[in-house]
Design an enzyme around this catalytic site. Sequence first.
Site, PDB file in Angstrom:
ATOM      1  N   LYS A  22     -89.521  72.085 -81.053  1.00 26.48           N
ATOM      2  CA  LYS A  22     -89.445  71.267 -82.432  1.00 26.48           C
ATOM      3  C   LYS A  22     -90.849  70.989 -82.790  1.00 26.48           C
ATOM      4  O   LYS A  22     -91.270  70.647 -84.045  1.00 26.48           O
ATOM      5  CB  LYS A  22     -88.808  70.080 -82.577  1.00 26.48           C
ATOM      6  CG  LYS A  22     -87.145  70.455 -82.480  1.00 26.48           C
ATOM      7  CD  LYS A  22     -86.456  68.904 -82.603  1.00 26.48           C
ATOM      8  CE  LYS A  22     -84.774  69.445 -82.610  1.00 26.48           C
ATOM      9  NZ  LYS A  22     -84.177  70.095 -81.275  1.00 26.48           N
TER      10      LYS A  22
HETATM   11  C1  LIG Z   1     -83.031  71.085 -81.289  1.00 21.51           C
HETATM   12  C2  LIG Z   1     -82.906  71.776 -80.176  1.00 21.51           C
HETATM   13  C3  LIG Z   1     -82.077  73.172 -80.196  1.00 21.51           C
HETATM   14  C4  LIG Z   1     -81.542  73.330 -81.600  1.00 21.51           C
HETATM   15  O1  LIG Z   1     -82.096  73.904 -82.810  1.00 21.51           O
HETATM   16  P1  LIG Z   1     -81.423  73.658 -84.051  1.00 21.51           P
HETATM   17  O2  LIG Z   1     -82.218  73.924 -85.118  1.00 21.51           O
HETATM   18  O3  LIG Z   1     -80.840  72.387 -84.317  1.00 21.51           O
HETATM   19  O4  LIG Z   1     -80.324  74.588 -84.270  1.00 21.51           O
HETATM   20  C5  LIG Z   1     -82.145  73.737 -79.332  1.00 21.51           C
HETATM   21  N1  LIG Z   1     -82.938  73.726 -77.917  1.00 21.51           N
HETATM   22  C6  LIG Z   1     -83.613  72.522 -78.196  1.00 21.51           C
HETATM   23  C7  LIG Z   1     -84.438  72.502 -76.854  1.00 21.51           C
HETATM   24  C8  LIG Z   1     -83.842  71.708 -78.985  1.00 21.51           C
HETATM   25  O5  LIG Z   1     -84.576  70.676 -78.914  1.00 21.51           O
END
Ligand SMILES: *Cc1c(COP(=O)(O)O)cnc(C)c1O
Length: 466
Positions: A112
Amino acid sequence: MRYISTRGKAPVLNFEEVVLTGLARDGGLYLPESWPQFSREDIEGLAGMSYAEAAAFLLQPFLGDSIDAADFRKMTEKAYAGFAHKAVVPVSQLGSNEFLMELYHGPTLAFKDVALQLLGLLYDHLLAREGKRVTIVGATSGDTGSAAIEACRGREAVDIFILHPKGRVSEVQRRQMTTVLDANVHNIAVEGDFDDCQAMVKAMFNDHEFRDSLAVSAVNSINWARVMAQIVYYFTVGVSLGAPSRSISFSVPSGNFGDVYAGYAASRMGLPIEQLIVATNRNDILSRFFNSGEYRKSGVDPTISPSMDIQVSSNFERFLADLYGRDGDAIADLMGKLDSEGGFSVNMSLLNEGIFAAGRCDEEETLATIRRTLDDSAKLVDPHTAVGLAVGESCRKNTDVPLVTLSTAHPAKFPDAVEKATGERPELPKHMADLFEREERLVDLPNDIGTIKSYIKERARILSAA
Ligand SMILES: *Cc1c(COP(=O)(O)O)cnc(C)c1O
């Protein structure tokens, strides 16, 4: 570039408006009116670029006149300068034609950061220009809060308040939030659980007087700029493995469908993608959908890959809009059914033509995959990445095509699961090695909305400025 709502009834916006708005007024999500197109030569040209240069080049068409190209180029440079790896998103090899895209070298060790680091700068730039400020309020069960705090720390135009359930986030997660000592960052430990925190944030958004007077905003995953920023790594990694002369497949650990939707956008923009594999844990609404055409809610079941524990995927509506040729009425109808009947079905023939495949991975298989990846490739992976690896392997059609699994978190972020699987406790990377010695700042508040609102009102700089 103009942006339209998935439900077709909200005003058309430009880039600046879409970044600052979030959800559309008709309840839909904003999408670019058309997908920018990149030619073979454009894509080949990415090969010599740094990550920040490639981001500026690929994202330029989305900005329209909202941001000057030179200003945006400075933003991408700054956003990615803080990553611990010079490549920003490096690739490692696990086997013959099997690769890992390492998205966890940002400040909070999860993917993120790649989008939020840029979004924080976009917010600052756009708000400062308008002479506006915002108060960001959010609840976190661990991961999103730290990425949002890192993105907003020290920003002139932003105050950020993050509620977490006291004693119910891991120590690494808590310290990643509370050791950020910038004056505009406020961590609130609530005497309650995550649902209490979430409910209070919701109530604050529904209190229009509070919301308007403090210019309350959210940095959640439906913001278009977050999806947009994630398109870049599909291209840069694809090119490093031979695109556009070769097609590439990607396996994406998925929850809210933001990350994998960015891969879909990359394919619409010209990147040759053979397969996009949607990998879920046992919260498998997406996997069920791509295999049956039925999208139906069920309860959330906690897992060792908690960032993918979702009931419905908030970005999924964007994909539906593409599937239905941007027919806003059809989308409004489907989303209405999701609310009133708990689900809906789409014709499988619509899905069979696409590049998507999907599967789920249970807890045992997740642990076994962490263990096997260490044994076979000498690489420690986190549980989210392991879900991607396991499902990627089971859904892959053609082993001649490189398969890239998106590694969405550093193993040290989920040390208990990794240790359980391998007997090895992953260490924090060097730049975070002193996390447990750093000073923390947070406040404990009761599970009482009145107290929490007053706390925020007294500290948000928006009121004193007005
Ligand atoms: C947020 C997250 C995901 C999922 O991603 P999306 O865009 O919500 O599908 C997968 N792995 C980790 C470690 C995350 O923080």
